[in-house]
Design an enzyme around this catalytic site. Structure first.
Site, PDB file in Angstrom:
ATOM      1  N   PRO A  11       0.805  -1.224   0.000  1.00 17.03           N
ATOM      2  CG  PRO A  11      -0.118  -1.084   2.146  1.00 17.03           C
ATOM      3  CD  PRO A  11       0.626  -2.010   1.221  1.00 17.03           C
ATOM      4  CG  ASP A  69      12.702  -5.422  -7.530  1.00 15.58           C
ATOM      5  OD1 ASP A  69      12.184  -5.265  -6.406  1.00 15.58           O
ATOM      6  OD2 ASP A  69      13.625  -6.223  -7.729  1.00 15.58           O
ATOM      7  CB  THR A  70      12.968  -0.154  -5.246  1.00 10.49           C
ATOM      8  OG1 THR A  70      12.021   0.532  -6.054  1.00 10.49           O
ATOM      9  CG2 THR A  70      13.901   0.855  -4.601  1.00 10.49           C
ATOM     10  N   GLY A 151      10.493   1.361   4.404  1.00  8.56           N
ATOM     11  CA  GLY A 151      11.713   0.677   3.986  1.00  8.56           C
ATOM     12  C   GLY A 151      12.959   1.333   4.559  1.00  8.56           C
ATOM     13  CG  HIS A 178      14.497   5.495  -5.643  1.00  8.57           C
ATOM     14  ND1 HIS A 178      14.489   6.213  -4.459  1.00  8.57           N
ATOM     15  CD2 HIS A 178      13.839   4.343  -5.387  1.00  8.57           C
ATOM     16  CE1 HIS A 178      13.858   5.515  -3.528  1.00  8.57           C
ATOM     17  NE2 HIS A 178      13.447   4.375  -4.063  1.00  8.57           N
TER      18      HIS A 178
END
Length: 194
Positions: A11, A69-70, A151, A178
């Site tokens: 979310p 994707d990070t 994160g 980013h």
């Protein structure tokens, strides 16, 4: 393209993407289409993982879809955790445990502890596969700073700033991150395709 599926069950990511796109494209999350599956991220690259997720949803639902994707790449750790950022401390994913493991790994590394955040977006639509990438350089703080974001945000300080992503607030972060850079490319592509 009026509606676009974002292949995520996160979310925080969904809200961040919606905020960055400012309503220019309607973004629908996985649980809004009834997909509750955890799509495996088994590729060796960010692009590969983003593509795996987008292909899974596109094949199953036949809808235009994108996934991201990070990875956080820390210079002193040979670019780790990189593609393994979400699961750096193991399964199940736990952001606090990931940050603790990162800070422990860097405890003897002097400042500045250079790092970069990279996001890769894979879009699959009627015209094929498209990729967009955003990257921001920065450093890793000695301890968690701030309560916003998610994160690794509490320990990542973007270049040219003194605040961590978690300290600077959603509005500022969503202009320079980013993910914001990658989503801006996606947005421009979608608006040009209309």
């Amino acid at each position: 393209m009026e509606k676009l599926i974002f292949a995520t069950n996160n979310p925080h990511k969904l809200n961040e993407i919606r905020h960055i796109l400012e309503g220019k494209v309607e973004i629908v999350g996985l649980d809004e289409i009834g997909c509750r599956e955890d799509i495996p991220e088994t590729a060796d690259t960010l692009q590969g993982n983003a593509l795996l997720k987008a292909e899974f949803v596109h094949k199953r639902y036949g809808l235009p879809c994108f996934a991201d994707d990070t990875g956080l790449e820390v210079e002193a750790l040979d670019r780790a955790p990189g593609v393994h950022s979400a699961r750096y401390a193991g399964e199940p994913t736990n952001a606090d445990a990931n940050v603790r493991k990162l800070l422990e790994a860097l405890s003897s590394v002097p400042h500045p502890r250079k790092a970069c955040f990279r996001t890769v977006i894979a879009l699959i639509d009627d015209h094929g596969k498209h990729f967009f990438e955003g990257k921001i350089e920065g450093t890793i703080a000695s301890e968690c700073r701030g309560s916003g974001g998610f994160g690794y945000d509490p320990v990542f300080i973007p270049e040219g700033h003194t605040l961590s992503f978690a300290e600077m607030g959603e509005e500022t972060k969503n202009q320079i991150s980013h993910r914001a850079l990658a989503v801006a490319q996606l947005r421009d592509f979608l608006l040009c395709a209309k």
